[in-house]
Design a protein around this motif. Structure first.
Motif, PDB file in Angstrom:
ATOM      1  N   TYR A 421       0.946  -1.046  -0.125  1.00 39.62           N
ATOM      2  CA  TYR A 421      -0.167   0.058  -0.029  1.00 39.62           C
ATOM      3  C   TYR A 421       0.876   1.164   0.174  1.00 39.62           C
ATOM      4  O   TYR A 421       0.290   2.440   0.344  1.00 39.62           O
ATOM      5  CB  TYR A 421      -1.056   0.026   1.301  1.00 39.62           C
ATOM      6  CG  TYR A 421      -2.048  -1.355   1.245  1.00 39.62           C
ATOM      7  CD1 TYR A 421      -3.215  -1.072   0.304  1.00 39.62           C
ATOM      8  CD2 TYR A 421      -1.658  -2.365   1.919  1.00 39.62           C
ATOM      9  CE1 TYR A 421      -3.849  -2.155   0.091  1.00 39.62           C
ATOM     10  CE2 TYR A 421      -3.003  -3.262   2.028  1.00 39.62           C
ATOM     11  CZ  TYR A 421      -3.765  -3.094   1.068  1.00 39.62           C
ATOM     12  OH  TYR A 421      -4.720  -4.168   0.997  1.00 39.62           O
ATOM     13  N   LYS A 483      -6.614   2.913  -0.628  1.00 39.23           N
ATOM     14  CA  LYS A 483      -7.372   2.549   0.667  1.00 39.23           C
ATOM     15  C   LYS A 483      -7.004   1.241   0.844  1.00 39.23           C
ATOM     16  O   LYS A 483      -6.769   0.134  -0.004  1.00 39.23           O
ATOM     17  CB  LYS A 483      -8.841   2.579   0.311  1.00 39.23           C
ATOM     18  CG  LYS A 483      -9.603   3.542   1.029  1.00 39.23           C
ATOM     19  CD  LYS A 483     -11.163   3.441   0.887  1.00 39.23           C
ATOM     20  CE  LYS A 483     -11.864   2.950   2.156  1.00 39.23           C
ATOM     21  NZ  LYS A 483     -13.331   3.314   1.958  1.00 39.23           N
ATOM     22  N   THR A 484      -6.705   0.761   2.114  1.00 38.18           N
ATOM     23  CA  THR A 484      -6.274  -0.429   2.468  1.00 38.18           C
ATOM     24  C   THR A 484      -7.319  -1.504   2.626  1.00 38.18           C
ATOM     25  O   THR A 484      -6.918  -2.872   2.718  1.00 38.18           O
ATOM     26  CB  THR A 484      -5.503  -0.372   3.764  1.00 38.18           C
ATOM     27  OG1 THR A 484      -6.397   0.186   4.734  1.00 38.18           O
ATOM     28  CG2 THR A 484      -4.242   0.298   3.750  1.00 38.18           C
ATOM     29  N   ASN A 485      -8.547  -1.144   2.467  1.00 43.74           N
ATOM     30  CA  ASN A 485      -9.820  -2.417   2.804  1.00 43.74           C
ATOM     31  C   ASN A 485     -10.878  -1.756   2.070  1.00 43.74           C
ATOM     32  O   ASN A 485     -11.010  -0.690   1.761  1.00 43.74           O
ATOM     33  CB  ASN A 485      -9.800  -2.858   4.088  1.00 43.74           C
ATOM     34  CG  ASN A 485     -10.234  -1.630   5.126  1.00 43.74           C
ATOM     35  OD1 ASN A 485     -10.811  -0.618   4.911  1.00 43.74           O
ATOM     36  ND2 ASN A 485      -9.671  -1.858   6.202  1.00 43.74           N
TER      37      ASN A 485
END
Ligand code: CA
Length: 485
Positions: A421, A483-485
């Motif tokens: 990320y 965005k990580t999720n």
């Protein structure tokens, strides 16, 4: 577990800390928090007994009194005691934070006794010019350390060990009195402002005296070994002879550890002069980017009139990216201090984005910006937290600049496979709300990006070329990332 590798220096003090002897304890309580913020090294305040309990440590009385002896009306220094310093440094090392000492070798203050000796007054505006006859004066130059005695060192200082003083006690005359005698005089390789800028304040140490040199080397060895320092910040080096400074660094590296890190305070904006200094010091050190600090100050003052495309013009980070510590403000530039040049409040987040998120420079976060100067005044903790996180997790990979608009610039960190990320787009505006169109590449097509600073609420979906229009509010900064999720 996400790995990080971006270094970050923290200046662990500001000027106006309370003189309650508790700063070392307070810092010790913050160590875990500092490590979590991504701090990898800390510059501690000068730990020596100064002229009083209120002394910041820069008016050094005794380099061997680290809050241990009853001298100048106190055992503890403004910041605490010797054992508290030892505990702090051990705690920092447990958290893998490297520790830099503030090393003040230009002057001493608060002598124990006066002496009579020959001196000549010089013109404060041109110290090469004598403005009176040589005469006997009474100066504060005898340092006998009655509270410490001979512990750690039996060296006693007298007028032969100094080059100049600022007071003739006999007449009450103030000025700059150059001390006369065999082999006496100002250093040659110092800053040329005022003809010769060897003299700054108090009793100016004569580093050309062989006994002084040997004593300072012996002291440095003792200090570094006793407290396990990893590096040093050298104070006021434009007032200290260059060959001595080089020798001091070399001595410390050979006597203690050849990895000792060094950064110097050379308060000047002339980048060519800084480069010459680095060359004379054989690039054994880094310098604070004072030129960049003044660009930040100007940008803050001139607001939308300032051309952001020039923010790195004539800076050390541009000229010598490997030998530079970038910073926004410090204890000297804060309001009310000698070198006051505080960066405007609104520009601080932009300035920090410019030192924290780019490829070049070893950035230094100032205690006073994070926790506030004077009882928390101006604390930027909330605003800086997302930028620190961005440095820790996102600011990796090659850099591309989009410096096309006078009032809105952007840069990209492309990301690095090693750091999941990672990669970011940083957009800054010093005028109206604005935006910059950037394509990040097809491999990022369809990704959702958001603003880590929360200044902009929307999410962006990258198009088939990994592109988007990245917005920024007026007089603001946005740091866009995946965005990580
Ligand atoms: Ca000097």
């Amino acid at each position: 577990m996400i790995t990080t590798s971006n270094g970050l220096l923290f200046q662990g003090f500001c000027w106006d800390l309370p003189a309650d002897n508790r700063h070392l304890l307070r810092l010790t309580e913050k160590v875990a928090e500092l490590a979590d913020m991504g701090i990898t090294s800390i510059w501690l305040p000068p730990a020596y007994k100064g002229t009083s309990i209120y002394d910041t440590g820069y008016s050094v009385y005794d380099l061997y009194d680290i809050g241990e002896f009853d001298q100048k009306g106190t055992v503890a220094t403004k910041y605490g005691t010797v054992s508290e310093l030892e505990t702090l440094i051990k705690t920092l090392h447990v958290h893998n934070i490297r520790v830099y000492a503030d090393v003040v070798l230009n002057h001493k203050a608060g002598a124990d006794e006066t002496e009579r000796f020959m001196a000549v007054p010089v013109d404060p505006m041109d110290r090469t010019k004598e403005i009176g006859e040589p005469r006997e004066i009474e100066g504060w130059t005898k340092f006998t350390f009655p509270g410490r005695g001979d512990k750690y060192s039996d060296f006693k200082w007298n007028h032969e060990h100094f080059s100049a003083v600022d007071l003739d006690q006999m007449t009450g005359d103030m000025g700059i009195f150059r001390i006369l005698g065999e082999n006496k005089g100002f250093g040659f390789a110092v800053d040329s402002q005022y003809g010769n800028y060897d003299y700054l304040m108090h009793s100016d140490i004569d580093q050309a005296h062989p006994d002084v040199r040997e004593e300072l080397f012996r002291w440095g060895e003792w200090y570094f070994k006793r407290f396990n320092y990893d590096g040093m910040r050298l104070d006021a080096i434009k007032h200290i002879d260059e060959p001595f400074m080089l020798e001091f660094i070399e001595e410390m590296r050979s006597r203690v550890n050849d990895d000792i890190y060094v950064v110097g305070e050379y308060w000047i904006t002339d980048v060519e002069r800084m480069r010459t200094y680095l060359d004379k010091l054989q690039f054994h050190m880094q310098l604070f980017d004072v030129a960049l600090h003044f660009n930040f100050e100007r940008a803050g003052k001139e607001e939308a009139e300032y051309d952001l495309r020039g923010i790195f013009v004539d800076t050390l980070v541009n000229a010598n990216p490997l030998n530079v510590v970038t910073f926004v403000d410090n204890h000297d530039s804060q309001p009310g201090q000698a070198l006051e040049s505080f960066v405007a409040d609104w520009f601080k987040p932009l300035a920090y984005a410019l030192i924290l998120l780019r490829h070049d420079g070893y950035p230094c976060l100032f205690y006073g910006d994070y926790y506030g100067i004077r009882n928390g005044e101006g604390a930027k903790k909330k605003v800086l937290e997302p930028l620190l996180a961005a440095r820790k997790y996102r600011a990796y990979g090659p850099q591309e600049d989009y410096f096309f608009d006078k009032n809105a610039i952007a840069f990209v960190r492309k990301g690095d496979m090693e750091f999941p990320y990672s990669g970011l787009v940083c957009v800054l505006s010093n005028g109206q709300e604005n935006s910059v169109e950037i394509q990040l590449g097809e491999d990022r097509a369809g990704q959702i990006w958001f603003d880590l600073t929360n200044n902009r609420p929307e999410e962006l979906v990258l198009d088939e070329k990994g592109g988007a229009i990245f917005p920024v509010n007026g007089r603001s900064v946005s740091v866009w990332a995946e965005k990580t999720n």
